[in-house]
Design a protein around this motif. Structure first.
Motif, PDB file in Angstrom:
ATOM      1  N   LEU A 252      33.337  53.891  61.581  1.00 52.55           N
ATOM      2  CA  LEU A 252      32.078  53.288  62.033  1.00 52.55           C
ATOM      3  C   LEU A 252      30.975  54.327  62.146  1.00 52.55           C
ATOM      4  O   LEU A 252      29.831  54.080  61.720  1.00 52.55           O
ATOM      5  N   ILE A 253      31.286  55.485  62.689  1.00 54.25           N
ATOM      6  CA  ILE A 253      30.280  56.548  62.798  1.00 54.25           C
ATOM      7  C   ILE A 253      29.794  56.959  61.407  1.00 54.25           C
ATOM      8  O   ILE A 253      28.583  57.097  61.171  1.00 54.25           O
ATOM      9  N   VAL A 266      32.489  52.801  52.967  1.00 53.82           N
ATOM     10  CA  VAL A 266      33.401  53.626  53.765  1.00 53.82           C
ATOM     11  C   VAL A 266      34.404  52.754  54.508  1.00 53.82           C
ATOM     12  O   VAL A 266      35.608  53.055  54.547  1.00 53.82           O
ATOM     13  N   LEU A 267      33.934  51.675  55.107  1.00 58.01           N
ATOM     14  CA  LEU A 267      34.836  50.779  55.842  1.00 58.01           C
ATOM     15  C   LEU A 267      35.874  50.156  54.911  1.00 58.01           C
ATOM     16  O   LEU A 267      37.059  50.034  55.276  1.00 58.01           O
ATOM     17  N   GLY A 406      39.974  46.153  62.662  1.00 58.48           N
ATOM     18  CA  GLY A 406      38.979  47.009  63.293  1.00 58.48           C
ATOM     19  C   GLY A 406      37.804  47.295  62.373  1.00 58.48           C
ATOM     20  O   GLY A 406      36.640  47.306  62.810  1.00 58.48           O
ATOM     21  N   CYS A 407      38.078  47.519  61.098  1.00 54.65           N
ATOM     22  CA  CYS A 407      36.996  47.752  60.133  1.00 54.65           C
ATOM     23  C   CYS A 407      36.164  46.494  59.924  1.00 54.65           C
ATOM     24  O   CYS A 407      34.952  46.577  59.665  1.00 54.65           O
ATOM     25  N   ALA A 408      36.779  45.315  60.035  1.00 57.38           N
ATOM     26  CA  ALA A 408      36.019  44.067  59.929  1.00 57.38           C
ATOM     27  C   ALA A 408      35.039  43.931  61.104  1.00 57.38           C
ATOM     28  O   ALA A 408      33.884  43.506  60.927  1.00 57.38           O
ATOM     29  N   ILE A 409      35.493  44.308  62.289  1.00 56.90           N
ATOM     30  CA  ILE A 409      34.594  44.292  63.452  1.00 56.90           C
ATOM     31  C   ILE A 409      33.468  45.310  63.263  1.00 56.90           C
ATOM     32  O   ILE A 409      32.291  45.037  63.563  1.00 56.90           O
ATOM     33  N   LEU A 411      32.300  46.260  60.436  1.00 57.65           N
ATOM     34  CA  LEU A 411      31.410  45.710  59.412  1.00 57.65           C
ATOM     35  C   LEU A 411      30.408  44.732  60.033  1.00 57.65           C
ATOM     36  O   LEU A 411      29.223  44.711  59.649  1.00 57.65           O
ATOM     37  N   LEU A 412      30.845  43.929  60.998  1.00 60.95           N
ATOM     38  CA  LEU A 412      29.925  43.038  61.700  1.00 60.95           C
ATOM     39  C   LEU A 412      28.823  43.829  62.409  1.00 60.95           C
ATOM     40  O   LEU A 412      27.646  43.426  62.402  1.00 60.95           O
TER      41      LEU A 412
END
Length: 437
Positions: A252-253, A266-267, A406-409, A411-412
């Protein structure tokens, strides 16, 4: 006709060059010269592979930023040729060393040269649709293919007999093709534009690559240490949860540091790596790379025609569910289905990411070769030598599913916090933009 031939050469050059760079980051240079070495130094060589991949990714992004900011795209072809030639020299020199103890150093040299090749070639190839497709396919196909043992005619039962990777003949082909590309593009250098306006170096992609690489590497090595330091069976759920959280936060960062919504790539890359590691790798015959290439290309074109990062993550969730529901599958059918699913989802994810800034694309593709915490899990019947503290066979699939969710969150959050409009970093526009492939 001449233009079609030239464009075809660029596509093949981008494909082979990206494949060589990815293999240099992904696999150790060799195990075949370690017969006279010690177990400690062999372990050092094994450990240098994920560290080398991290270094190579950071180098790739740094080179991409420098070339896109201060040089013309032709410079990318020249630097890529120099990096490929450096790889070839390193592999020839390795055959003449008197001690296997230099293998770790050679592996780091391989990673640095591979990173330079990946970054420079990315800036040169991603500006036009056809070479961009070749570059993406070369990177993604060999990420999916993974294990080159059978392709290099290495006995699968002797893991320390792995020949040099990438093989010298493959590096040699890339050197010749890149030389032809340099000769072809030298007439397109154009006149240097005079300007007294200083150009700021966009440091955020380099910072994003550093944060992502270091945190993921640290989490992977820390989790592996938690299993290695405990001799009796134990519940490592807390340690796994911490490592998963660190991976998602790092992704996320890095995504938020990139311009616009370029962080989507990246995600998707972090999710792909975890999914691939959950499926596992098995030796595959050389001809299966053709099937992997075809499926990856099919997924890529589907992603370009109907891009949806959320659909890509949903597909990856399905693949991780398949990984832990059929975790004990070890036959040819399981690995064939797993490879097909991974190739399709990897291709679609690459097409759905659609970064606008060249170094962002290089970062997303380079992140495919990073380690993941899934590789740190000693899985039953797959880890040698066996130990008392082992993870259940379904654990990698569950961990990968947690990372994808976690990556889907994340992405939101990117969609919520990042505008749809795109603002280029400070550099000449013609050198920054990625072709709309």
């Amino acid at each position: 006709m001449r233009r079609w031939i030239g464009d075809g050469v660029d596509v093949v050059t981008a494909f082979i060059g990206a494949a060589v760079a990815g293999i240099a980051l992904f696999l150790p240079i060799t195990f075949s010269w370690t017969a006279q070495s010690t177990p400690y130094r062999i372990a050092s060589l094994i450990n240098s592979a994920p560290r080398g991949a991290t270094i190579g990714m950071v180098v790739a992004v740094t080179v991409a930023v420098l070339i896109s900011t201060f040089a013309k795209p032709f410079t990318g072809w020249v630097v890529a040729f120099g990096a490929a030639f450096g790889l070839l020299v390193n592999h020839f020199a390795g055959r003449n060393v008197t001690s296997a103890d230099l293998l770790t150093t050679q592996n780091y040299i391989d990673s640095v040269c591979g990173g330079i090749l990946l970054g420079a070639l990315g800036i040169a190839a991603l500006r036009k649709p056809a070479p961009a497709i070749g570059y993406v396919l070369g990177t993604a196909t060999f990420f999916v293919f993974g294990d080159l043992a059978d392709w290099l005619d290495v006995p699968a039962q002797d893991p320390l007999a792995v020949l040099e990777t990438p093989p010298r003949w493959m590096i040699g082909i890339s050197v010749v093709l890149l030389f032809l590309a340099v000769a072809r593009h030298r007439t397109r250098i154009g006149r240097q534009r005079e300007s007294t306006v200083p150009i700021d170096l966009p440091i955020t992609p380099i910072l994003a690559a550093t944060v992502l690489g270091l945190i993921v590497l640290a989490a992977t090595e820390w989790l592996a240490g938690q299993y290695n330091n405990v001799s009796a069976p134990s519940d490592n759920r807390l340690e796994i949860a911490i490592a998963v959280a660190a991976t998602i936060i790092a992704a996320l960062i890095a995504a938020m540091l990139l311009p616009g919504r370029d962080g989507i790539g990246v995600l998707l890359a972090v999710s792909l790596v975890a999914t691939a590691d959950a499926l596992g790798f098995a030796p595959r015959p050389w001809w299966s790379v053709i099937a992997v290439l075809a499926l990856t290309a099919l997924g890529l074109f589907a992603g370009l025609r109907a891009p949806s990062p959320f659909l890509a993550l949903l597909a990856l969730m399905g693949v991780t569910v398949f990984a832990f529901l059929d975790a004990h599958g070890d036959d040819a059918v399981y690995y064939s289905v797993a490879t097909a699913l991974l190739a399709l989802t990897a291709g679609y994810s690459c097409g759905a990411a659609r970064p606008r800034y060249g170094p962002s694309a290089v970062l997303a593709l380079g992140a495919l070769y990073l380690p993941s915490i899934v590789t740190a899990l000693p899985v039953e019947n797959e880890t040698w030598p066996p130990r008392d503290n082992m993870a259940d066979a379904a654990t990698p699939g569950r961990v990968a599913l947690m990372i994808v969710i976690g990556c889907a969150i994340a992405l939101l959050l990117v969609y919520r916090l990042r505008p749809r409009s795109y603002r280029k970093p400070a550099a000449p526009a013609s050198q920054n933009k990625v072709a709309d492939i």
